[in-house]
Every structure is written in C-alpha cells, then in structure tokens.
Design an enzyme around this catalytic site. Structure first.
Site, PDB file in Angstrom:
ATOM      1  N   PHE A   1      -2.932   0.791   7.317  1.00  0.00           N
ATOM      2  CA  PHE A   1      -1.657   1.927   6.873  1.00  0.00           C
ATOM      3  C   PHE A   1      -2.752   2.732   6.088  1.00  0.00           C
ATOM      4  O   PHE A   1      -3.077   2.605   5.104  1.00  0.00           O
ATOM      5  CB  PHE A   1      -0.819   1.077   6.029  1.00  0.00           C
ATOM      6  CG  PHE A   1       0.179   2.218   5.790  1.00  0.00           C
ATOM      7  CD1 PHE A   1       1.383   2.490   6.666  1.00  0.00           C
ATOM      8  CD2 PHE A   1       0.273   2.711   4.668  1.00  0.00           C
ATOM      9  CE1 PHE A   1       2.099   3.381   6.439  1.00  0.00           C
ATOM     10  CE2 PHE A   1       1.134   3.704   4.114  1.00  0.00           C
ATOM     11  CZ  PHE A   1       2.160   4.189   5.079  1.00  0.00           C
TER      12      PHE A   1
ATOM     13  N   LYS B   1      -1.311   5.196  -5.479  1.00  0.00           N
ATOM     14  CA  LYS B   1      -0.237   4.363  -6.289  1.00  0.00           C
ATOM     15  C   LYS B   1      -0.334   3.909  -7.771  1.00  0.00           C
ATOM     16  O   LYS B   1       0.345   4.513  -8.613  1.00  0.00           O
ATOM     17  CB  LYS B   1      -0.102   2.859  -5.482  1.00  0.00           C
ATOM     18  CG  LYS B   1       0.271   3.237  -3.858  1.00  0.00           C
ATOM     19  CD  LYS B   1       0.545   1.855  -3.322  1.00  0.00           C
ATOM     20  CE  LYS B   1       1.627   2.438  -1.893  1.00  0.00           C
ATOM     21  NZ  LYS B   1       0.806   2.631  -0.647  1.00  0.00           N
TER      22      LYS B   1
ATOM     23  N   ASP C   1     -10.188   2.835   1.611  1.00  0.00           N
ATOM     24  CA  ASP C   1      -8.926   3.378   1.430  1.00  0.00           C
ATOM     25  C   ASP C   1      -8.561   2.211   0.083  1.00  0.00           C
ATOM     26  O   ASP C   1      -7.917   1.097   0.210  1.00  0.00           O
ATOM     27  CB  ASP C   1      -8.033   3.477   2.149  1.00  0.00           C
ATOM     28  CG  ASP C   1      -6.428   3.726   1.674  1.00  0.00           C
ATOM     29  OD1 ASP C   1      -6.254   3.730   0.624  1.00  0.00           O
ATOM     30  OD2 ASP C   1      -5.659   4.138   2.593  1.00  0.00           O
TER      31      ASP C   1
HETATM   32  C1  LIG Z   1       0.634   3.603   0.292  1.00  0.00           C
HETATM   33  C2  LIG Z   1      -0.372   3.740   1.076  1.00  0.00           C
HETATM   34  C3  LIG Z   1      -0.941   5.004   1.578  1.00  0.00           C
HETATM   35  C4  LIG Z   1      -0.028   5.939   1.475  1.00  0.00           C
HETATM   36  O1  LIG Z   1       0.068   6.474   0.380  1.00  0.00           O
HETATM   37  P1  LIG Z   1       1.437   7.590   0.079  1.00  0.00           P
HETATM   38  O2  LIG Z   1       1.334   7.702  -1.408  1.00  0.00           O
HETATM   39  O3  LIG Z   1       2.622   6.655   0.292  1.00  0.00           O
HETATM   40  O4  LIG Z   1       1.410   8.841   0.848  1.00  0.00           O
HETATM   41  C5  LIG Z   1      -2.002   4.951   2.171  1.00  0.00           C
HETATM   42  N1  LIG Z   1      -2.806   3.929   2.285  1.00  0.00           N
HETATM   43  C6  LIG Z   1      -2.594   2.614   1.535  1.00  0.00           C
HETATM   44  C7  LIG Z   1      -3.664   1.605   1.772  1.00  0.00           C
HETATM   45  C8  LIG Z   1      -1.259   2.599   0.888  1.00  0.00           C
HETATM   46  O5  LIG Z   1      -1.068   1.413   0.612  1.00  0.00           O
END
Ligand SMILES: *Cc1c(COP(=O)(O)O)cnc(C)c1O
Length: 395
Positions: free
Chosen positions: A135, A249, A220
């Site tokens: 994700f 986050k 990420d």
């Molecule tokens: C939440 C998340 C995203 C996207 O972040 P947003 O602030 O919702 O755009 C991307 N990568 C990972 C691993 C995430 O947990």
C-alpha cells in the site's frame, strides 16, 4: 445536543461516500482516550492509523502548535522558515542519512510517494518494482504502486512500467529488476496488508539487487517510521542504507505532513529547481508539529518504550492462550493479532461497544497502532477483554 446518529445522517448527506459509513463521531481526546459526541470513552488502539504518536492533547504538541499558530502558520515555499530547516536537519540526523542527503516536504504519505516516483523517473528509466500486498497511497501515481486490485482497477490505465513481485521473495525480486528498473519500492512491514514482516534479510537482499542493477531502493516508511517499530525507521533494523525513504503518518502527531529523504549527493541531485513543488509542504505549523513530535519521542524515550510495550503486548496475548487467537505479529507498536477464522470485523464491533478502538485490517487479523505513549497497563485492559470479544464475535 446533537447525537452520534444524527451526526452520522448529516455525514452521509454531506461527505463523499468513499469512506463508507463511519461508526463513531469523535469530538475530543486526551492521552490514549477519545470520546464520542454521546460522551462515551474509548481506548484508542489505532491512533488515527499510526498517526497520533503522542496521543491526544500532548502538552508538548499543543504548546508547539499554539505558539507557532500565533507566529506564522504558512509562508509558501517561495520562502523558508527556521522550523522547516530545523526539522529537515533532525530528519537527516535520525535517519542516519549520509553527507549530501536532502529532505523534500509534502503534506501526506501519497505526496511523499509521488515525489519518490518523480525522483525515480529522473534516473532516465521507467520501470518500478513494488510488492504484492503493498500500500503506497491513493493518488494516481501512488495507486499504480499499490497492489490491491479493488483500489487500482477502477482507475486504470495508471502509470505504466510498474510490476509487483511477491513480498519477501528474493528470487522474484532478482528476476524482476533489470537495466530498465528505476526503483524498487518496499515497505519494511506491510501495514495495510495486515502487518506482514519479511524475513530478516529481505531488505538487505533488495539493497544488493538494486545496487547491482543501478536501480534506486526506496523504502516506504510512512507507517513504520517515526518510532512505530521501536527504531526511528523500519529499515534501520536491517542495517541498510536506502536511496530514499518516504515518511508521513506519525511525523506530525496528527498535523498533515509528509516527507521524502534522498540519501547522498547523487540521488539528491536528481530533482532540481523547478522539477517538483508544493504550496503547503513543510509550512511552519506542520514543521513545528514535526519538531515537537521528534523532541518528545527522544525526551520520553519512546523508541525503547514502543519496543518494550509491543513485546509486552505480544507476550501477554501469548500467555493468555485465547481461543481462536493464532498469534501476534509485527514489531514495536505496529501489531496484528491473527485469528483462525474471518472474525475481525465482529471483534472490532464488540471491542468498540466495550470502549476499545481497534482496526480489522484483514478478515482474520486486527491491527493495533496505538499512540507511542500508551502504557502497558492500558494495553493489559484490552488483552483482558479480548477473550470476551472473541466469544461475542463467535456467537
Ligand atoms: C498510509 C500510507 C500511505 C499513504 O499515506 P496518505 O497520507 O494516506 O496519503 C502510503 N504508504 C504507506 C505504507 C502507508 O501506510
């Protein structure tokens, strides 16, 4: 007073339906608790999805934001501010980034990924290898890297050149990476996939494979970063040096902020003046939040605490031998409890009724990503109540 159910009717009459129907209307929080508009209290074991690192209303965050709000909220990136520079310096330091590394600030995780995609494009290659289960966000570039078909397919064709290999499969990764690959993008732990960790040396192998092919390794850290797994960043457990990481986050403790860190002078030179931008990214208010979060994590020893509290949670659940619970996975305070049946939604509903917020991240798993300040005795109240939720879910 307007009740939960009245607000929810107004919600569905006014908010675009992409989030479905939320179960609660929350109006305030304090520490690790939140309250709904009917005055019911909940222990927040999700922390705004790994965002509220300091919980709710932490004095350090409140005072940093209040002070900064009175000075300057926003100035645009035509100018810079002391806070923005300080936060960048702190991020370079805690990520162990080498001399010549740089930070780009955006406002969200997806924007950090978009920056990374553009960074990758500047290698002159167009292939990107991501993982099944990955994700990376919902904007169209990030969505191309995200794996779930239900998220992607309604919007195809997306960015071309992206392929997905099974997570944690070194041979598949080696086979997928070649001289057309600009970057491999991986999460250290796949949060949205259900808190899935790779074998210990997957990131190390990925580092070797990408180096050999002249491709970037982009990690990420949007969910795993800022102390969530007990280290500042998840990649640090593997002892590798990536080419870039994405953060969001937990960084703002609830204020929207994201960042990409480019490692070393060569990678940092890929994007030059005019090639990328954002109006809000790294504004003084967001930067003040980021600095308050990083300072507080350091001052309160929250990296060690996340490690300790997460191990405590896993150990107490194992000891409790709860029927239908098959294990606890993840690291630090990014955890999933797995079940032998698809009962996670029913468990989350039972938990909510009893005053606990948890996330049914997969049919057979719930995710916990509580504030890093959560006390072990607060976690214990959940573990003590969990057998009852399982029973209710099975009834
Ligand atoms: C939440 C998340 C995203 C996207 O972040 P947003 O602030 O919702 O755009 C991307 N990568 C990972 C691993 C995430 O947990």
């Amino acid at each position: 007073m307007t009740s939960n159910s009245e607000w929810l009717q107004r919600y569905s009459d006014s908010i675009l339906g992409v989030f479905g129907n939320p179960p609660l209307v929350l109006d305030h929080g304090d520490g690790c608790y939140v309250w709904d508009v009917d005055g019911r209290r909940y222990l927040d074991l999700v922390g705004g999805i790994a965002v509220n690192a300091l919980g709710h209303g932490h004095p350090a965050l409140v005072s940093a934001l209040s002070k900064q709000a009175g000075e300057a909220v926003h100035i645009s990136n035509l100018f810079t501010s002391p806070g923005q520079i300080r936060l960048a310096e702190r991020l370079l330091q805690i990520s162990g980034a080498p001399e010549g590394s740089r930070v780009f600030f955006g406002n969200s995780g997806a924007e950090a990924i978009e920056a990374a995609v553009k960074l990758a494009r500047r290698t002159g290659r167009t292939g990107i290898v991501a993982a099944e289960g990955a994700f990376h966000g919902r904007t169209t570039g990030a969505l191309a890297l995200t794996h779930k078909a239900a998220y992607r397919e309604p919007f195809e064709p997306l960015l071309p050149g992206v392929s997905h290999i099974p997570y944690d499969d070194v041979d598949a990764l080696r086979a997928a990476v070649d001289e057309t690959t600009s970057a491999v993008v991986l999460e250290p732990v796949q949060g949205e996939a259900g808190v899935v960790s790779p074998a210990v040396d997957f990131l190390r192998e990925a580092r070797e494979i990408t180096t050999a092919a002249g491709a970037l390794l982009i990690i990420d850290e949007i969910q795993t970063g800022i102390g969530r797994t007990g280290a500042w960043f998840g990649f640090q457990h593997a002892g590798i040096v990536p080419d870039a990481i994405t953060i969001a986050k937990g960084l703002g403790g609830g204020m929207p902020i994201g960042a990409m860190i480019t490692f070393g002078p060569e990678v940092s030179a890929l994007l030059t003046a005019g090639q990328h931008g954002t109006t809000f990214g790294g504004n003084p208010l967001a930067a003040a939040a980021g600095l308050a979060v990083l300072d507080t994590i350091e001052q309160e020893g929250l990296l060690a605490h996340a490690e300790h509290a997460g191990s405590h949670l896993a150990a107490t659940i194992a000891e409790a031998q709860i029927p239908h619970v098959t294990g606890v996975r993840g690291a630090g305070l990014l955890r999933a409890i797995s079940f032998d049946e698809p009962i996670s939604v029913a468990i989350a509903t039972a938990a909510r009724t009893a005053g606990f917020i948890i996330n049914p991240v997969a049919p057979e798993a719930i995710r916990l990503a509580p504030p890093l300040v959560i006390q072990t005795k607060q976690l214990d109240t959940f573990v003590a109540a969990l057998p009852g939720f399982v029973e209710e879910a099975k009834a």
